[in-house]
Design an enzyme around this catalytic site. Structure first.
Site, PDB file in Angstrom:
ATOM      1  N   GLU A   1       7.827 -22.095   7.187  1.00 48.10           N
ATOM      2  CA  GLU A   1       8.314 -21.162   8.292  1.00 48.10           C
ATOM      3  C   GLU A   1       9.210 -21.818   9.338  1.00 48.10           C
ATOM      4  OE1 GLU A   1       5.476 -21.244  12.199  1.00 48.10           O
ATOM      5  OE2 GLU A   1       4.181 -20.536  10.304  1.00 48.10           O
TER       6      GLU A   1
ATOM      7  N   GLU B   1       0.802  -1.209  -0.010  1.00 42.56           N
ATOM      8  CA  GLU B   1      -0.044  -0.025  -0.077  1.00 42.56           C
ATOM      9  C   GLU B   1       0.846   1.161   0.049  1.00 42.56           C
ATOM     10  OE1 GLU B   1      -2.552  -0.866   3.293  1.00 42.56           O
ATOM     11  OE2 GLU B   1      -4.071  -1.763   2.106  1.00 42.56           O
TER      12      GLU B   1
END
Length: 271
Positions: free
Chosen positions: A112, A81
């Protein structure tokens, strides 16, 4: 101080399946109200980090967010953004998630758990001492993130973290840890809820404060935003009309000619 996973502790509520809809929503909302207070507690740490990031970005560096699962997605959301909101290059704030782009939508099993892959992913960006890396992990135990930050420390790269457990392995690895303690989740262990909300608030604060201090906001307006749809063009026109006290026709002409609110305003001022 021993390490306790508050994010995994039992919910303050039980028999959730027996609650009616209003009870569920009210109790979730009651828990959510605690998040803002928890974030307020760590403003001094956020302030210190923003000032460090600012120095690095002014020196030509970049800001990296690293995480897995929800934490990784939140980093990517905030990074993605920045270009449309502040008109910066997509290379300035970068979000990296364990498992790569596929993991943005779908869980990538065991991604992960690699202690080495995070650093390998950073090396793909030619990471250097100019940059800042923020590891995001609600638990504070994600190997992908911890391993990346350890390697960054070894290479004199500034590290920070956002975790929701105090004294976590991640917090103890980062040079600038932020531990935002929101308490147990409404659904036990579901850290996409309060923990995720707290992480998003902090990421918003970091990127917004940094971009304002880099000069990408004038007054309270996003003068460098990308004019990528009709809504944003209309917003840009209002900004120009308000700032210069001119009519829409003239504002539209300036915006078409210069392609950004900032350039339109600056060109008018120099006429």
């Amino acid at each position: 101080m021993s390490f306790k996973k508050i994010t995994e502790q039992d919910s303050n509520y039980d028999h959730l399946e027996k609650m009616n809809t209003k009870e569920l929503l009210t109790n979730i909302n009651n828990e959510d109200k605690k998040v803002s207070d928890a974030v307020q507690e760590v403003i001094p740490q956020i302030e210190n980090l923003v000032d460090k990031i600012l120095l690095k970005l002014k020196g030509g560096g970049r800001l990296f967010y690293m995480g897995a699962g929800t934490s990784g997605r939140l980093g990517i959301l905030d990074a993605s953004e920045c270009p449309p909101t502040f008109g910066v290059s997509p290379d300035i704030v970068v979000g990296i998630i364990a498992g790569g782009d596929k993991a943005i939508r779908d869980a990538v099993e065991f991604a992960e758990d690699s202690i080495n892959q995070g650093w390998e992913d950073l090396k793909g960006y030619q990471i250097s001492e100019k940059d800042v890396v923020i590891g995001i992990a609600a638990s504070g135990t994600t190997p992908y993130v911890i391993g990346a930050l350890k390697s960054c420390n070894d290479n004199n790269i500034l590290t920070a973290s956002i975790s929701c457990n105090p004294n976590s392995p991640l917090s103890n690895t980062a040079k600038y840890p932020i531990d935002v303690i929101v308490g147990p989740e409404f659904v036990t262990g579901s850290s996409r809820m309060k923990a995720g909300t707290a992480q998003k608030l902090i990421l918003n604060m970091i990127s917004t404060a940094t971009m304002i201090k880099l000069g990408h906001v004038k007054g309270n307006k996003m003068v460098d935003m990308q004019l990528s749809n009709d809504k944003l063009v209309a917003r840009g026109l209002k900004m120009i009309m308000s700032e210069l006290n001119i009519q829409e026709t003239e504002a539209k002409k300036l915006l078409l000619e210069h392609g950004s609110v900032r350039k339109a305003i600056e060109s008018y001022a120099h006429q």
